[in-house]
Design an enzyme around this catalytic site. Sequence first.
Site, PDB file in Angstrom:
ATOM      1  N   SER A  91       0.827  -1.328  -0.190  1.00 22.98           N
ATOM      2  CA  SER A  91       0.093   0.017  -0.163  1.00 22.98           C
ATOM      3  C   SER A  91       0.841   1.229   0.120  1.00 22.98           C
ATOM      4  O   SER A  91       1.563   1.646  -0.975  1.00 22.98           O
ATOM      5  CB  SER A  91      -0.917  -0.103   1.168  1.00 22.98           C
ATOM      6  N   ASP A 122      -8.369  -3.585  -6.962  1.00 18.29           N
ATOM      7  CA  ASP A 122      -7.995  -3.163  -5.660  1.00 18.29           C
ATOM      8  C   ASP A 122      -8.547  -2.078  -5.243  1.00 18.29           C
ATOM      9  O   ASP A 122      -8.548  -0.631  -5.956  1.00 18.29           O
ATOM     10  CB  ASP A 122      -6.252  -2.705  -5.562  1.00 18.29           C
ATOM     11  N   HIS A 132      -7.691  -5.536  -1.210  1.00 17.19           N
ATOM     12  CA  HIS A 132      -6.259  -4.849  -0.887  1.00 17.19           C
ATOM     13  C   HIS A 132      -5.217  -5.498  -0.472  1.00 17.19           C
ATOM     14  O   HIS A 132      -5.370  -6.334   0.770  1.00 17.19           O
ATOM     15  CB  HIS A 132      -6.594  -3.704  -0.104  1.00 17.19           C
TER      16      HIS A 132
END
Length: 481
Positions: free
Chosen positions: A205, A416, A445
């Site tokens: 991320s 995502d 995610h």
Amino acid sequence: MRKTLLATAIAVLGATAVAPAASAAPESLAWGACPAGAFPTPDLQCTTLKVPLDYRNPDGRKIDVAVSRLPSKHPEKRRGVLLTNPGGPGGEGLDYPQLLKLVKLPQDVLDAYDVIGFDPRGVGRSTPVTCDLTPEQLAIGNLPYANGPADVVKQAAVAKAEAKECAAASTASTLPYVTTANTARDMDRIRQALGEPAVSYLGASYGTYLGAVYTTMFPERSDRFVLDSNLGPGGYDIDAMRNFGRGMEDRFPDFAKFAAAHPEYGLGTTPAQVTAKFHELAARLDRAPIDWVTGSAFRGLTFQGLYATNLTQLAEDWRGLTEGRAPKPPDGSLTTSVQNLFAARFAVLCGDTAWPRSVAGYQVDVAVDRIRYPLIGAATANIAACAFWPSAPVEPKVRITGRGPSNVLMVQNERDPGTPLAGARKLRAAFGDRARMVTIDQGGHGAYLFGPNRCGNTAVTGFLVTGSRPAHDLACAAESA
């Protein structure tokens, strides 16, 4: 990677114009037991490293960076260290190596590396920052939905107050230096203190942007870099925030299909009916909230729920709301950790990038994204504290380029919600031949380990262990869990 909305949504060779301090002898690290965290960490060792607050003044004020180590138990197989970051910005990473072990980081990887975690500067057990926000401000969260121009004006007042409180807080003097580039410099100090000529890296991320910045600033000190669930090359700027709207549009059809296939939830028997139910519930909760769940909160909890691979809990939450029951609220109490999360997030977002300051401009963005991304676009384009941040970034943003060794492997879910494929493709283009990208036909995610796809997981593990990387970008077909 943790399922929290708070942690979402969120020049040439970059900022190396601000030169790192001249290398001194590596600091001797004294490893000991780790502090209690989110879960037991019996295998971890912890220590603290002193780093400059401002690398332009290396002999000035120092701050702490808390570091952890999950040592390889097979020295004969060990090839180096694997730095890690779970995302954020504002996310704690000290116990992340232990979490990776719990989610079955392959033994070959655990043997090959000492897995290193750390709380980034300003976060957690490192010297923390705070903004002293009110419970009401914390409850609003990061993605307040704007039903019209007046809501943008209302949120502007909140954002201005948040920025003012950050500027008046006890840690205000630290905030300008809690940036991605400085965290990358801290990572290089960790490397020096460990006595390693280079580091490998696994970041997820926001951690993908942190890794991209490090390997741009320190290409010769970068070994094997894995970037999982990728931000675009601009990091968490206004484009990334608005891209959340794109991500929800990409992922929501998976949920609509799932709910339609499970009529016991009572949400519709076709994806179109489930989508209509979303808009119906959002409008109903705008008019009459159920407990803490307003229309804005409903949109946010749906966005958060789409991060998960398993969509059962989100369907349960929706069913409860259709029956007049609110799910358990997120932990948004006025705690030190939540305060720290918000403050560190603001510091990085506002310190990395100069944000637009015109309220009218955000009103236009909201109107555009309400049409372009109807599920949540009017929230992700809304104004936030960075529009009123009292200080400009202390240095230019690092520009990600293809300059450096071909040692980056990106892994990316096609659907995502938090770091959409569209942004990942831009980062891939910026890296050029430095990178290869593994794209996986799955949603949620987090791809590596947190998703079930064997093709993607095998590609990443193989790269970390052997250095073998696909000759070309790789597309992994969908696999059942």
